[in-house]
Design an enzyme around this catalytic site. Sequence first.
Site, PDB file in Angstrom:
ATOM      1  N   SER A  13      25.249  65.240  45.622  1.00 17.86           N
ATOM      2  CA  SER A  13      23.916  65.867  45.774  1.00 17.86           C
ATOM      3  C   SER A  13      22.824  64.803  45.843  1.00 17.86           C
ATOM      4  CB  SER A  13      23.650  66.851  44.634  1.00 17.86           C
ATOM      5  OG  SER A  13      23.428  66.186  43.400  1.00 17.86           O
ATOM      6  N   ARG A  65      41.919  46.960  39.819  1.00 17.97           N
ATOM      7  CA  ARG A  65      40.555  47.279  40.257  1.00 17.97           C
ATOM      8  C   ARG A  65      40.114  46.379  41.402  1.00 17.97           C
ATOM      9  NH1 ARG A  65      37.375  50.585  37.171  1.00 17.97           N
ATOM     10  NH2 ARG A  65      38.213  50.980  35.082  1.00 17.97           N
ATOM     11  N   HIS A 109      21.368  56.884  36.787  1.00 22.21           N
ATOM     12  CA  HIS A 109      22.075  57.209  35.557  1.00 22.21           C
ATOM     13  C   HIS A 109      21.335  58.356  34.875  1.00 22.21           C
ATOM     14  CE1 HIS A 109      24.494  56.528  31.957  1.00 22.21           C
ATOM     15  NE2 HIS A 109      23.383  56.617  31.256  1.00 22.21           N
ATOM     16  N   GLU A 174      16.515  63.850  39.236  1.00 23.27           N
ATOM     17  CA  GLU A 174      17.212  62.786  39.969  1.00 23.27           C
ATOM     18  C   GLU A 174      16.926  62.879  41.461  1.00 23.27           C
ATOM     19  OE1 GLU A 174      21.427  62.680  39.119  1.00 23.27           O
ATOM     20  OE2 GLU A 174      21.047  63.184  37.033  1.00 23.27           O
TER      21      GLU A 174
HETATM   22  C1  GRF Z   1      24.622  63.102  38.348  1.00 22.63           C
HETATM   23  O1  GRF Z   1      24.415  63.556  37.026  1.00 22.63           O
HETATM   24  C2  GRF Z   1      24.252  61.643  38.421  1.00 22.63           C
HETATM   25  O2  GRF Z   1      23.267  61.292  37.474  1.00 22.63           O
HETATM   26  C3  GRF Z   1      25.522  60.952  38.074  1.00 22.63           C
HETATM   27  O3  GRF Z   1      26.524  61.715  38.736  1.00 22.63           O
HETATM   28  C4  GRF Z   1      26.127  63.112  38.649  1.00 22.63           C
HETATM   29  C5  GRF Z   1      26.477  63.849  39.913  1.00 22.63           C
HETATM   30  O4  GRF Z   1      25.758  63.276  40.950  1.00 22.63           O
HETATM   31  N1  GRF Z   1      25.474  59.589  38.514  1.00 22.63           N
HETATM   32  P1  GRF Z   1      25.927  63.816  42.490  1.00 22.63           P
HETATM   33  O5  GRF Z   1      25.623  65.294  42.486  1.00 22.63           O
HETATM   34  O6  GRF Z   1      27.368  63.568  42.901  1.00 22.63           O
HETATM   35  O7  GRF Z   1      24.919  63.025  43.258  1.00 22.63           O
END
Ligand code: GRF
Length: 195
Positions: A13, A65, A109, A174
């Site tokens: 998202s 990794r 974050h 965010e």
């Molecule tokens: C969000 O809470 C973001 O802060 C963390 O991952 C979660 C999902 O992010 N980094 P998204 O919907 O995949 O962008």
Amino acid sequence: MKRVAILISGGGSNMLELVRSMTGDHPARPVLVASNDPSASGLAKAAALGVPVVAVDHRPYGRDRAAFEAALQAHIEAAHPDILCLAGFMRVLTPGFVSHFEGRMLNIHPSLLPRYPGLHTHQRAIDAGDTEAGCTVHEVTAELDAGPILGQARVPVLPDDTAESLAARVLVAEHRLYPAVLRRFAAEDLTPLIL
Ligand code: GRF
């Protein structure tokens, strides 16, 4: 025009908001969306917006990794990005990978860093009785969730909040913060943005 690669692990998202923001007089454009999970639903959403996508499944690499990151980095470098945005990317990156992109890699974050680095940030804020929570965009350095802060957005913690209800409120913040910070960063303005 700055070239932006975005790394995701799931729904993406935040990635979608970043991609949608890079239009018109914005100084950057998305050139790649990459995921460590081939089933990440964000990949199809990015492709639908015309952004090249790639998945490098981290699982076949097991505990190696560095080998996973070498494969991922090859795809990233092929897109010649100027900026890397981690957006819901859930793999811890080795210092080697981070140092290669240091100074041009951002992460969002879901806490008001330096409070609550790591996981379960919303439950920890609720358990601590915090009345305020939020999110932080920071430069990625070798130390997890600890690089220079480029932006923060605050939201209230409500008395009946659960981790889920707080996460939903923070996610809205965010989606406002990350595009605004990326635009500044792409314009080479490092002034922290406080929303
Ligand atoms: C969000 O809470 C973001 O802060 C963390 O991952 C979660 C999902 O992010 N980094 P998204 O919907 O995949 O962008």
